[in-house]
Design a protein around this motif. Structure first.
Motif, mmCIF file in Angstrom:
data_model
loop_
_atom_site.group_PDB
_atom_site.id
_atom_site.type_symbol
_atom_site.label_atom_id
_atom_site.label_comp_id
_atom_site.label_asym_id
_atom_site.label_seq_id
_atom_site.Cartn_x
_atom_site.Cartn_y
_atom_site.Cartn_z
ATOM 1 N N GLY A 1 -7.400 1.096 -9.511
ATOM 2 C CA GLY A 1 -6.915 -0.280 -9.476
ATOM 3 C C GLY A 1 -8.067 -1.243 -9.444
ATOM 4 N N SER B 1 0.833 -1.188 0.000
ATOM 5 C CA SER B 1 0.000 0.000 0.000
ATOM 6 C C SER B 1 0.871 1.242 0.000
ATOM 7 C CB SER B 1 -0.878 0.020 1.251
ATOM 8 O OG SER B 1 -1.642 1.212 1.310
ATOM 9 N N GLN C 1 -10.427 -9.046 -1.204
ATOM 10 C CA GLN C 1 -11.240 -7.869 -1.498
ATOM 11 C C GLN C 1 -11.931 -7.339 -0.242
ATOM 12 O OE1 GLN C 1 -11.261 -6.087 -4.484
ATOM 13 N NE2 GLN C 1 -12.131 -4.647 -3.022
ATOM 14 N N GLY D 1 -7.255 -11.905 -5.530
ATOM 15 C CA GLY D 1 -6.754 -10.580 -5.219
ATOM 16 C C GLY D 1 -7.812 -9.632 -4.726
ATOM 17 N N ALA E 1 -9.290 -5.550 1.847
ATOM 18 C CA ALA E 1 -8.871 -4.271 1.271
ATOM 19 C C ALA E 1 -9.899 -3.171 1.493
ATOM 20 C CB ALA E 1 -8.596 -4.428 -0.230
ATOM 21 N N HIS F 1 -3.417 -3.128 -1.945
ATOM 22 C CA HIS F 1 -3.617 -4.210 -2.902
ATOM 23 C C HIS F 1 -3.110 -5.503 -2.272
ATOM 24 C CE1 HIS F 1 -4.246 -0.861 -5.581
ATOM 25 N NE2 HIS F 1 -4.750 -1.712 -6.457
ATOM 26 N N THR G 1 -1.492 -2.475 6.055
ATOM 27 C CA THR G 1 -1.159 -3.848 5.672
ATOM 28 C C THR G 1 -1.346 -4.818 6.833
ATOM 29 O OG1 THR G 1 1.198 -3.438 6.029
ATOM 30 C CG2 THR G 1 0.383 -3.208 3.787
ATOM 31 N N ALA H 1 -8.367 -5.164 -4.519
ATOM 32 C CA ALA H 1 -7.895 -3.811 -4.815
ATOM 33 C C ALA H 1 -8.703 -2.829 -3.979
ATOM 34 C CB ALA H 1 -8.065 -3.495 -6.299
ATOM 35 N N ASP H 2 -8.020 -1.900 -3.355
ATOM 36 C CA ASP H 2 -8.656 -0.931 -2.478
ATOM 37 C C ASP H 2 -9.669 -0.093 -3.253
ATOM 38 O OD1 ASP H 2 -9.217 1.162 -0.638
ATOM 39 O OD2 ASP H 2 -7.280 0.831 0.298
ATOM 40 N N VAL I 1 -8.881 -5.787 -9.819
ATOM 41 C CA VAL I 1 -8.336 -7.134 -9.844
ATOM 42 C C VAL I 1 -8.758 -7.782 -11.148
ATOM 43 C CG1 VAL I 1 -8.332 -9.373 -8.696
ATOM 44 C CG2 VAL I 1 -8.486 -7.277 -7.338
#
Length: 104
Positions: free
Chosen positions: A99, A9, A34, A91, A37, A81, A19, A93-94, A101
């Motif tokens: 961004g 991040s 997800q 994955g 995030a 992320h 994190t 993504a914030d 996934v």
């Protein structure tokens, strides 16, 4: 013996809180990348709790204040992320930043 999570991040000294929260969410709370995030942020770097504006994190202000903590409600745009490594990759993504996934 092998990695199971990749996390990163932007955010200067808040990176550690962002994190760490996501890793705890995935390992201890069973969240997928997800979900982890997208969690609201509450970060204490130097004695003041930064609580993410517009989320349930800002509701912690009164309780934290009651036990002596200073709080500040503010935008916390982490940009976190995450990738979980298992039988397949998944994955997150914030949603606060750009961004997405992608994958199959």
């Amino acid at each position: 013996g092998a990695p199971v999570i990749v996390a990163g991040s932007p955010g200067g000294s808040r990176i550690i809180g962002y994190t760490a929260q996501a890793i705890i969410a995935m390992i201890d709370w069973g969240m997928d990348p997800q979900e982890a995030a997208a969690l609201p942020h509450a970060v204490n770097r130097f004695g003041t709790y930064d609580l993410e504006a517009g989320t349930s994190a800002q509701e912690l202000a009164a309780g934290l204040g009651a036990v002596g903590f200073e709080t500040k409600v503010r935008a916390l745009t982490s940009g976190l992320h995450l990738i979980a490594i298992g039988d397949k990759l998944s994955g997150g993504a914030d949603p606060r930043r750009e961004g997405i996934v992608l994958g199959e």
